[in-house]
Write an enzyme that holds these catalytic residues in place. Sequence first.
Site, short mmCIF file in Angstrom:
data_model
loop_
_atom_site.label_atom_id
_atom_site.label_comp_id
_atom_site.label_asym_id
_atom_site.label_seq_id
_atom_site.Cartn_x
_atom_site.Cartn_y
_atom_site.Cartn_z
N LYS A 86 -4.00 1.15 2.47
CA LYS A 86 -5.30 0.63 2.87
C LYS A 86 -5.14 -0.26 4.10
O LYS A 86 -5.82 -0.09 5.10
CB LYS A 86 -5.84 -0.16 1.67
CG LYS A 86 -7.22 -0.67 1.80
CD LYS A 86 -7.66 -1.20 0.43
CE LYS A 86 -8.88 -2.07 0.60
NZ LYS A 86 -9.48 -2.46 -0.67
N GLU A 97 6.60 -2.42 2.10
CA GLU A 97 7.30 -1.29 1.47
C GLU A 97 6.88 0.03 2.14
O GLU A 97 7.72 0.86 2.50
CB GLU A 97 6.96 -1.20 -0.02
CG GLU A 97 7.56 -2.30 -0.87
CD GLU A 97 6.61 -3.48 -1.04
OE1 GLU A 97 5.74 -3.68 -0.15
OE2 GLU A 97 6.75 -4.20 -2.04
N GLY A 138 -7.76 -1.10 -4.20
CA GLY A 138 -6.57 -0.24 -4.24
C GLY A 138 -6.39 0.47 -5.57
O GLY A 138 -6.18 1.69 -5.63
N ARG A 139 -6.51 -0.27 -6.67
CA ARG A 139 -6.23 0.32 -7.98
C ARG A 139 -7.39 1.17 -8.51
O ARG A 139 -7.32 1.71 -9.61
CB ARG A 139 -5.83 -0.76 -8.99
CG ARG A 139 -6.83 -1.91 -9.12
CD ARG A 139 -6.22 -3.08 -9.88
NE ARG A 139 -7.09 -4.24 -9.94
CZ ARG A 139 -7.16 -5.19 -9.00
NH1 ARG A 139 -6.39 -5.09 -7.92
NH2 ARG A 139 -7.95 -6.22 -9.14
N GLU A 171 -3.42 -6.17 -13.14
CA GLU A 171 -3.78 -6.73 -11.83
C GLU A 171 -5.26 -7.14 -11.85
O GLU A 171 -5.66 -8.06 -11.14
CB GLU A 171 -3.53 -5.69 -10.71
CG GLU A 171 -3.46 -6.32 -9.32
CD GLU A 171 -2.87 -5.39 -8.26
OE1 GLU A 171 -1.67 -5.50 -7.95
OE2 GLU A 171 -3.61 -4.54 -7.73
N HIS A 174 11.29 7.52 -31.09
CA HIS A 174 12.74 7.44 -31.24
C HIS A 174 13.31 6.26 -30.47
O HIS A 174 14.51 6.22 -30.17
CB HIS A 174 13.39 8.75 -30.79
CG HIS A 174 12.97 9.90 -31.66
ND1 HIS A 174 13.66 10.29 -32.77
CD2 HIS A 174 11.87 10.70 -31.59
CE1 HIS A 174 13.04 11.30 -33.35
NE2 HIS A 174 11.94 11.57 -32.65
N LYS A 192 5.16 -11.91 -2.13
CA LYS A 192 5.26 -11.20 -0.84
C LYS A 192 5.65 -12.20 0.26
O LYS A 192 6.52 -11.92 1.09
CB LYS A 192 3.91 -10.58 -0.46
CG LYS A 192 3.51 -9.36 -1.25
CD LYS A 192 2.21 -8.80 -0.66
CE LYS A 192 1.55 -7.80 -1.59
NZ LYS A 192 0.21 -7.41 -1.16
O1 F6P Z 1 0.35 -5.52 -4.22
C1 F6P Z 1 -1.02 -5.57 -4.27
C2 F6P Z 1 -1.72 -4.47 -3.54
O2 F6P Z 1 -2.61 -5.07 -2.67
C3 F6P Z 1 -2.42 -3.54 -4.48
O3 F6P Z 1 -3.59 -4.03 -4.99
C4 F6P Z 1 -2.56 -2.34 -3.63
O4 F6P Z 1 -2.88 -1.26 -4.42
C5 F6P Z 1 -1.18 -2.29 -3.01
O5 F6P Z 1 -0.87 -3.64 -2.79
C6 F6P Z 1 -1.03 -1.47 -1.77
O6 F6P Z 1 -1.76 -1.94 -0.69
P1 F6P Z 1 -2.00 -1.06 0.60
O7 F6P Z 1 -2.78 0.14 0.21
O8 F6P Z 1 -2.76 -1.93 1.55
O9 F6P Z 1 -0.66 -0.68 1.18
#
Ligand code: F6P
Length: 536
Positions: free
Chosen positions: A198, A204, A257-258, A343, A374, A503
């Site tokens: 987003k 990452e 995002g979620r 979250e 199991h 972060k």
């Molecule tokens: O770590 C939190 C977060 O903002 C999530 O809510 C989101 O889904 C994820 O990081 C990824 O964010 P982005 O889509 O901006 O890379």
Amino acid sequence: MDIWQKLKDNLSAAGDRRIISLFANQSRFEDFSAEADGMLLDISKTNIDPAAMALLIQLAERSGVAEKRNAMFSGEKINTTEGRAVLHTALRSSETTPLIMDGEDIRPGVANTLQKMIKFADQVRSGDIAPPGGHRFTDIVNIGIGGSDLGPAMASLALAPYHDGPRCHFVSNIDGAHVSDVLKDLDPRKTLVLIASKTFTTVETMTNADTALNWLRTGVGDDVSEHLAAISTNLDLTAAMGILPDRVFGFADWVGGRYSLWGPFGLAIMLSIGPQNFRAFLAGGAAMDQHFKLAPFRVNLPVLMALVGIWHRNICKYQTRAVLPYDQRLARLPAYLQQLDMESNGKRVAIDGQTLPQESGPVVWGEPGTNGQHAFFQLLHQGTDIIPAEFLIAAEGHEPELVHHHDMLKANCLAQSEALLLGRSYEDAQNIAAALGFEGEEQQTQAAHRTFPGNRPSVTLAYKKLDSFTLGQIIALYEHRVFVEGAIWGVNSFDQWGVELGKELANALLPVVQGGDSSGKDGSTVGLLRKLATPS
Ligand code: F6P
């Protein structure tokens, strides 16, 4: 007396009442289950009696669940700390009545984005959009994390029987092992890399994207633009990465995002299962929305599921809940729900910033059955903590030639909720021990180990088959359950400030990890930095 106190009194009055005793009422199952478009939710195996249920419904009413729900669907900016509306439901809606956001109808934009996704997916799947060199895209690598990964990865696995397009792979972790393990078996000439972020700033994702771009360059040369697409709201940064504008799928800030797999973040799913199946997925979500909006609370699946959650968390004080899909292809559902639930509702202050007077979101965890049986089911049955379980099971599988497998799966699922409910008395265990030849004290010891307290609650979600529509129903059901719980707790279920501090500290620690000055750091961190220093 307030409703919370009345609910606590109800539990105290129930004393050591056993859940099974509630079934003396012949209509217990009918009264404590509800169905929506073929999806059945059974909450009868909980210790909620009719009086407690009436109080829970009152609690939902007095907490303004209906008003808050309507505010969400109508586009009010209920995510107050970020000043945003919450309209992921609009992504799956086929309604045409205008939905006005900041003076503009958002429906045409949603429809256009969906059309753009469909066109792109159709063209990739047909080979009209193809990499240079006469190849076809055989593999898609979705690079994202959190909501930009968990939803599409979960849904892609869930709908594996419908895959008839390119294979989908998912890279999320900053650990180089992830990107490396995924790319090592792929051919860069036939791979489309989908960068899903987003913000387009998440460390990452940007690091993994950079590595994937270099991998593409080694395979196809410097111009890799034909191998890229992006899902993002940050058009400046996608352009800076060289992603062609018609390969960028944007969306608005009113999709968290979620909650985003219904729109462009679902592109990987659409590429693999095709637009028609993706539309069925949207239709399943939309059907659950309608049910959530229209069904009376007493038979409203998301409301009932939330009320069970509130009862277990705030009245019974259970700290966790286990999600146990008896559906191997829902293996990633618990991980997906961890983000959705924890979250959203892992909050300690209310919307107005005041400290919550009571517990909010529980720990959510789980694994598919029968594997879990199991492993950790021992604790579910005989451990010192009570963990409410949520079972998911289909009437039929996707393998007609393996019906006997599915019969065993069903038998196991039902056996587990039955065992949790009934347990095994000490007397029965003693008889078993006696039959096995144990006598005297040894018989008693053996009986103690073989006793199951039972009286442990569970709910079951039963559906016909895990198809696209059903998956849409399940995900929307859980979204709204989280919403209702959050509404009752009075938290903002749509922000996530709790992920920020780590972060920031990681950014500050990177130069220290790379040999910089560690002064000012706590003793443990300094000791660990020393241990983790790259060998010279
Ligand atoms: O770590 C939190 C977060 O903002 C999530 O809510 C989101 O889904 C994820 O990081 C990824 O964010 P982005 O889509 O901006 O890379």
